[in-house]
Scaffold this active site. Structure first.
Site, PDB file in Angstrom:
ATOM      1  N   ASP A 188      80.618  11.901 -83.546  1.00 25.02           N
ATOM      2  CA  ASP A 188      79.201  11.629 -83.323  1.00 25.02           C
ATOM      3  C   ASP A 188      78.636  10.865 -84.512  1.00 25.02           C
ATOM      4  O   ASP A 188      78.911  11.238 -85.656  1.00 25.02           O
ATOM      5  CB  ASP A 188      78.416  12.949 -83.209  1.00 25.02           C
ATOM      6  CG  ASP A 188      78.127  13.331 -81.771  1.00 25.02           C
ATOM      7  OD1 ASP A 188      77.644  12.476 -81.017  1.00 25.02           O
ATOM      8  OD2 ASP A 188      78.386  14.494 -81.412  1.00 25.02           O
TER       9      ASP A 188
ATOM     10  N   ASP B  44      82.439  17.180 -71.402  1.00 23.93           N
ATOM     11  CA  ASP B  44      82.344  18.366 -72.259  1.00 23.93           C
ATOM     12  C   ASP B  44      82.033  17.964 -73.695  1.00 23.93           C
ATOM     13  O   ASP B  44      81.893  16.794 -73.991  1.00 23.93           O
ATOM     14  CB  ASP B  44      83.601  19.239 -72.154  1.00 23.93           C
ATOM     15  CG  ASP B  44      83.226  20.712 -72.119  1.00 23.93           C
ATOM     16  OD1 ASP B  44      82.527  21.171 -73.031  1.00 23.93           O
ATOM     17  OD2 ASP B  44      83.608  21.398 -71.162  1.00 23.93           O
TER      18      ASP B  44
ATOM     19  N   ASP C  23      76.260  22.563 -76.465  1.00 24.47           N
ATOM     20  CA  ASP C  23      75.167  22.430 -77.427  1.00 24.47           C
ATOM     21  C   ASP C  23      74.188  21.391 -76.875  1.00 24.47           C
ATOM     22  O   ASP C  23      74.561  20.491 -76.135  1.00 24.47           O
ATOM     23  CB  ASP C  23      75.664  22.066 -78.832  1.00 24.47           C
ATOM     24  CG  ASP C  23      76.405  20.744 -78.877  1.00 24.47           C
ATOM     25  OD1 ASP C  23      76.954  20.317 -77.838  1.00 24.47           O
ATOM     26  OD2 ASP C  23      76.439  20.130 -79.955  1.00 24.47           O
TER      27      ASP C  23
ATOM     28  N   ASP D 234      79.699  20.203 -81.899  1.00 25.86           N
ATOM     29  CA  ASP D 234      80.519  20.105 -80.690  1.00 25.86           C
ATOM     30  C   ASP D 234      81.794  20.948 -80.791  1.00 25.86           C
ATOM     31  O   ASP D 234      82.312  21.417 -79.782  1.00 25.86           O
ATOM     32  CB  ASP D 234      80.874  18.638 -80.401  1.00 25.86           C
ATOM     33  CG  ASP D 234      79.737  17.904 -79.715  1.00 25.86           C
ATOM     34  OD1 ASP D 234      79.041  18.514 -78.884  1.00 25.86           O
ATOM     35  OD2 ASP D 234      79.547  16.705 -80.004  1.00 25.86           O
TER      36      ASP D 234
ATOM     37  N   CYS E  17      65.264   8.639 -81.506  1.00 23.75           N
ATOM     38  CA  CYS E  17      66.603   9.213 -81.442  1.00 23.75           C
ATOM     39  C   CYS E  17      67.608   8.082 -81.301  1.00 23.75           C
ATOM     40  O   CYS E  17      67.252   6.947 -81.043  1.00 23.75           O
ATOM     41  CB  CYS E  17      66.725  10.151 -80.249  1.00 23.75           C
ATOM     42  SG  CYS E  17      66.597   9.280 -78.699  1.00 23.75           S
TER      43      CYS E  17
ATOM     44  N   GLY F 123      87.724   8.204 -93.902  1.00 20.52           N
ATOM     45  CA  GLY F 123      86.587   7.655 -93.182  1.00 20.52           C
ATOM     46  C   GLY F 123      86.681   6.151 -93.079  1.00 20.52           C
ATOM     47  O   GLY F 123      87.683   5.537 -93.480  1.00 20.52           O
ATOM     48  N   HIS F 124      85.621   5.554 -92.548  1.00 18.95           N
ATOM     49  CA  HIS F 124      85.587   4.104 -92.377  1.00 18.95           C
ATOM     50  C   HIS F 124      84.147   3.636 -92.483  1.00 18.95           C
ATOM     51  O   HIS F 124      83.250   4.250 -91.910  1.00 18.95           O
ATOM     52  CB  HIS F 124      86.189   3.715 -91.022  1.00 18.95           C
ATOM     53  CG  HIS F 124      86.346   2.238 -90.843  1.00 18.95           C
ATOM     54  ND1 HIS F 124      87.329   1.520 -91.484  1.00 18.95           N
ATOM     55  CD2 HIS F 124      85.640   1.347 -90.114  1.00 18.95           C
ATOM     56  CE1 HIS F 124      87.220   0.241 -91.138  1.00 18.95           C
ATOM     57  NE2 HIS F 124      86.198   0.112 -90.306  1.00 18.95           N
TER      58      HIS F 124
ATOM     59  N   LYS G  70      71.687   6.401 -76.973  1.00 21.53           N
ATOM     60  CA  LYS G  70      73.046   6.530 -76.475  1.00 21.53           C
ATOM     61  C   LYS G  70      73.176   5.658 -75.244  1.00 21.53           C
ATOM     62  O   LYS G  70      72.227   5.516 -74.492  1.00 21.53           O
ATOM     63  CB  LYS G  70      73.251   7.990 -76.056  1.00 21.53           C
ATOM     64  CG  LYS G  70      74.374   8.718 -76.744  1.00 21.53           C
ATOM     65  CD  LYS G  70      74.592  10.015 -75.992  1.00 21.53           C
ATOM     66  CE  LYS G  70      75.342  11.045 -76.795  1.00 21.53           C
ATOM     67  NZ  LYS G  70      75.425  12.314 -76.087  1.00 21.53           N
TER      68      LYS G  70
END
Ligand code: CO
Ligand code: CO
Ligand code: CO
Length: 348
Positions: A67, A49, A226, A90, A17, A138-139, A20
């Site tokens: 995200d 949140d 979520d 989210d 994963c 976007g970037h 984070k």
């Protein structure tokens, strides 16, 4: 290197994963900083949140989230779909309607063919179309590792925000997707998962939480989040700690992939699951009958997991029936909110 042979999950350094930054580290980074104060910031960094909420007028607020992460599956189009569904989730978890999105991309242009990036973005676009979301920009940066995700903006009525912080005694808790995608992603990376399981899990992770969110809107839902990187118990802890309520979870009722249970039993558990347990384990009391592998699944970091919904007790069965009717087959009542033990999660 050709498209046929490259395995995207093999290009990822972290196992299973997106690693984070731990909430503790993030707290240390932000601690003492002068964060903005604004009466129209209805949900901000001050409370954990799913997304931030900023009021524009009495009947309109913006919901914003971002995200992105490295691939957990080998197929680039599917990875794009999963990353987009995960980012959009989210907004749904706040009760919002996503409207616009921006791509955020890190791409190893020296080692990967551009057709892979194209497929990733195509997958993301397919989910944006399904969600009725417009890509506005976007970037992209060059990086050693592919990463993709979205920054999403949605609308919400300021009086209808579903935060994590409104549990009421008697509420039933409903989960809409099975747990175990972190363990299964680890198995995919190790080459252990067969195609049929990979396909099933990919489909679940790529499924938008939109239908679930639209259905819950018509019920007396008090809180919602979520399930993603902190795992079921990590995200539940965000709802329970300092809530003045307790929660009892019936482990046998929590939907889980049986294959993930088997791998957990063999010790194939992503590092994130251990991190989640050490961060939030102190708030959880496991009954003697809850096997270790089930505990591990409850802490397993999820990608694009389901919604966890707290709904008035009298409406819980009807909500589950409505979710199943819409094809959300795994939806189940997994526990209830109690007056005590205060701020604790009891798993039986
Ligand atoms: Co979230
Ligand atoms: Co998120
Ligand atoms: Co929420």
């Amino acid at each position: 290197m050709t498209n046929e042979t490259i395995r995207l999950t093999q290009t990822v350094k972290g196992a299973g994963c997106a690693a984070k930054l731990s909430p503790g580290d993030l707290d240390r980074a932000l601690c003492g900083l002068d964060l903005p104060v604004d009466p129209d910031l209805l949900v901000g960094l001050g409370q954990a949140d799913d997304a931030g909420v900023y009021r524009v007028s009495d009947d309109l607020a913006l919901v914003q989230t971002l995200d992105f992460f490295p691939p957990m599956v080998d197929d680039p189009y599917s990875f794009g779909q999963i990353a987009a569904a995960n980012a959009l989730s989210d907004i749904y978890a706040m009760g919002g309607v996503p409207k616009t999105a921006m791509n955020i991309v890190a791409f190893p242009a020296k080692t990967m063919e551009i057709s892979i990036l194209r497929a990733v973005i195509e997958g993301g676009l397919s989910k944006m179309r399904e969600a009725g979301v417009v890509l506005v920009g976007g970037h992209t940066v060059e990086d050693s590792e592919l990463k993709y995700g979205l920054s999403v903006t949605g609308y919400i009525h300021p009086d209808r925000i579903l935060t994590k912080r409104n549990l009421q005694a008697g509420d039933r808790l409903i989960l809409t997707k099975p747990l175990g995608t972190g363990i299964i992603s680890t198995a995919i990376k190790a080459g252990l998962a067969d195609q049929s399981l990979t396909d099933r899990v990919t489909k679940s992770m790529a499924t938008l939480n939109r239908d679930a969110a639209m259905i819950m809107e018509t019920f007396s839902v008090h809180a919602c989040t979520d399930i993603t990187g902190f795992g079921f118990l990590g995200h539940l802890a965000e709802m329970v700690v300092d809530s003045g309520h307790g929660v009892r979870i019936s482990a046998a009722d929590v939907p889980m992939y049986p294959e993930a249970l088997e791998w957990a039993d063999m010790g194939l558990i992503p590092a994130g699951a251990y991190n989640n347990r050490s961060f939030r384990g102190a708030f959880v009391d496991f009954g003697a009958g809850v096997p270790r592998m089930v505990q591990d699944l409850l802490f397993d970091p999820q990608t694009s997991g389901g919604l966890l919904i707290a709904v008035a007790a009298g409406e819980a069965e009807r909500l589950v029936a409505a979710l199943k009717e819409k094809g959300i087959d795994s939806a189940a009542i997994v526990g209830e909110v109690l007056a005590e033990p205060v701020d604790r999660i009891v798993v039986e």
